[in-house]
Write a protein that holds these residues in place. Structure first.
Motif, PDB file in Angstrom:
ATOM      1  N   ILE A 170       0.845  -1.193   0.000  1.00 22.93           N
ATOM      2  CA  ILE A 170       0.000   0.000   0.000  1.00 22.93           C
ATOM      3  C   ILE A 170       0.881   1.244   0.000  1.00 22.93           C
ATOM      4  O   ILE A 170       1.843   1.330   0.776  1.00 22.93           O
ATOM      5  N   PRO A 171       0.601   2.240  -0.839  1.00 16.76           N
ATOM      6  CA  PRO A 171       1.444   3.448  -0.898  1.00 16.76           C
ATOM      7  C   PRO A 171       1.539   4.141   0.456  1.00 16.76           C
ATOM      8  O   PRO A 171       0.544   4.275   1.177  1.00 16.76           O
ATOM      9  N   ARG A 172       2.735   4.614   0.789  1.00 14.21           N
ATOM     10  CA  ARG A 172       2.958   5.270   2.068  1.00 14.21           C
ATOM     11  C   ARG A 172       2.297   6.652   2.138  1.00 14.21           C
ATOM     12  O   ARG A 172       2.100   7.198   3.228  1.00 14.21           O
ATOM     13  N   GLU A 173       1.942   7.212   0.981  1.00 18.77           N
ATOM     14  CA  GLU A 173       1.303   8.522   0.984  1.00 18.77           C
ATOM     15  C   GLU A 173      -0.020   8.509   1.757  1.00 18.77           C
ATOM     16  O   GLU A 173      -0.372   9.507   2.410  1.00 18.77           O
ATOM     17  N   LEU A 174      -0.764   7.399   1.679  1.00 18.32           N
ATOM     18  CA  LEU A 174      -2.009   7.304   2.439  1.00 18.32           C
ATOM     19  C   LEU A 174      -1.748   7.376   3.938  1.00 18.32           C
ATOM     20  O   LEU A 174      -2.468   8.054   4.679  1.00 18.32           O
ATOM     21  N   GLU A 175      -0.738   6.691   4.355  1.00 18.93           N
ATOM     22  CA  GLU A 175      -0.381   6.682   5.768  1.00 18.93           C
ATOM     23  C   GLU A 175       0.102   8.060   6.227  1.00 18.93           C
ATOM     24  O   GLU A 175      -0.291   8.551   7.296  1.00 18.93           O
ATOM     25  N   ASP A 176       0.946   8.709   5.417  1.00 21.70           N
ATOM     26  CA  ASP A 176       1.460  10.035   5.778  1.00 21.70           C
ATOM     27  C   ASP A 176       0.342  11.065   5.848  1.00 21.70           C
ATOM     28  O   ASP A 176       0.320  11.925   6.746  1.00 21.70           O
ATOM     29  N   ALA A 177      -0.598  11.000   4.903  1.00 20.35           N
ATOM     30  CA  ALA A 177      -1.714  11.944   4.921  1.00 20.35           C
ATOM     31  C   ALA A 177      -2.577  11.754   6.164  1.00 20.35           C
ATOM     32  O   ALA A 177      -3.049  12.730   6.761  1.00 20.35           O
TER      33      ALA A 177
END
Length: 293
Positions: free
Chosen positions: A180-187
């Protein structure tokens, strides 16, 4: 003539490639059909055995098709023992175990995939190494432990096993969550979400195919298990797998194999239907789990 050879050369190569591709596809279909027959064969044999008489079952040489279908064997399978009660025991035990082990494995897999910590890689290797340990080696020590704390003849062992997670399912969830892309987690972190909320609100909804596959596998593991229920449960609490092998007897105490075959066919049917309806999710999760290491 020289011009004709230049134009016919690529066309001939293309025809050869197309022919080879068709042969390859044909060979693949033949192989798949052979494997399908190999896997379906035992179930077909079980159904044919359930429709035979005891004399046809014991005949030498064995008759493949029954002379007259004995549908009464299925009636005896449902009435000679308390079939619904044992089926309910199996269903309850399998469902409880599947729900708990899916939840615990998803949680552990999320931790290995997204959280940072010293020694995480080595601990993950230790977890995977436990898959090489046969379950039969730990069954007797587990029985001694459960008997000393008074958990024999109860369903608590399956609850504890479910809460302990499964190494294979942890690996499955870890591979899926790592892709899963880390951008989702960072957002989500920027919006003020904690790790628990990120796991429950973002990662779990995205992992529905893996959740279903985990539930499916763990449900069928418990539904088809014979050794643990036979060792840990008494007559009133045992599962259908134990009842089928133990209590279809004639007045002389001999097993009735045709009725056992009919009961086994009914016993296999729920798991078979679950696989038929959920196979696309199973394939999707297996493919997704290999995207990222």
């Amino acid at each position: 003539m020289h011009v004709n050879r230049q134009h016919s050369g690529p066309a001939a190569v293309t025809q050869v490639r197309v022919r080879n591709l068709r042969l390859s596809v044909g060979a693949t279909y033949v192989l798949l059909m052979a494997l399908a027959v190999l896997f379906v064969g035992p179930f077909v044999w079980l159904l044919l055995a359930a429709l035979k008489t005891r004399d046809e079952w014991a005949a030498v040489p064995t008759r493949i098709l029954p002379q007259h279908a004995q549908w009464g064997n299925f009636v005896h399978a449902l009435t000679d023992i308390n079939f619904p009660a044992y089926a309910a025991n199996s269903f309850f035990l399998s469902t409880i175990y599947a729900v708990l082990i899916t939840a615990s494995s998803a949680t552990v897999g999320f931790g290995f995939a997204r959280l940072r910590g010293r020694g995480k890689g080595g601990l993950f290797l230790v977890l995977l190494s436990t898959m090489m340990l046969p379950q039969i080696l730990t069954l007797l020590p587990t029985y001694v432990l459960f008997s000393r704390v008074g958990l024999v003849n109860t369903y608590w062992p399956w609850v504890l096993w479910g809460l302990a997670a499964s190494p294979y399912l942890v690996f499955l969830f870890r591979q899926f969550f790592a892709a899963i892309p880390r951008e989702l987690e960072d957002a989500a972190i920027i919006d003020g979400c904690g790790w628990a909320r990120i796991f429950l609100r973002i990662f779990l909804p995205l992992s529905r195919p893996v959740l279903l596959t985990s539930f499916l596998l763990s449900f069928t593991w418990t539904w088809g298990d014979y050794i643990a229920p036979a060792l840990l449960l008494d007559v009133d609490h045992t599962t259908l797998s134990v009842a089928i092998t133990a209590w279809y007897r004639d007045p002389h105490g001999n097993a009735i194999p045709t009725v056992q075959a009919a009961a086994a066919a009914l016993y296999v049917l729920p798991a078979l239907l679950i696989f038929l309806f959920a196979q696309r999710y199973f394939i999707r999760s297996v493919v997704a789990s290999g995207v990222k290491g």
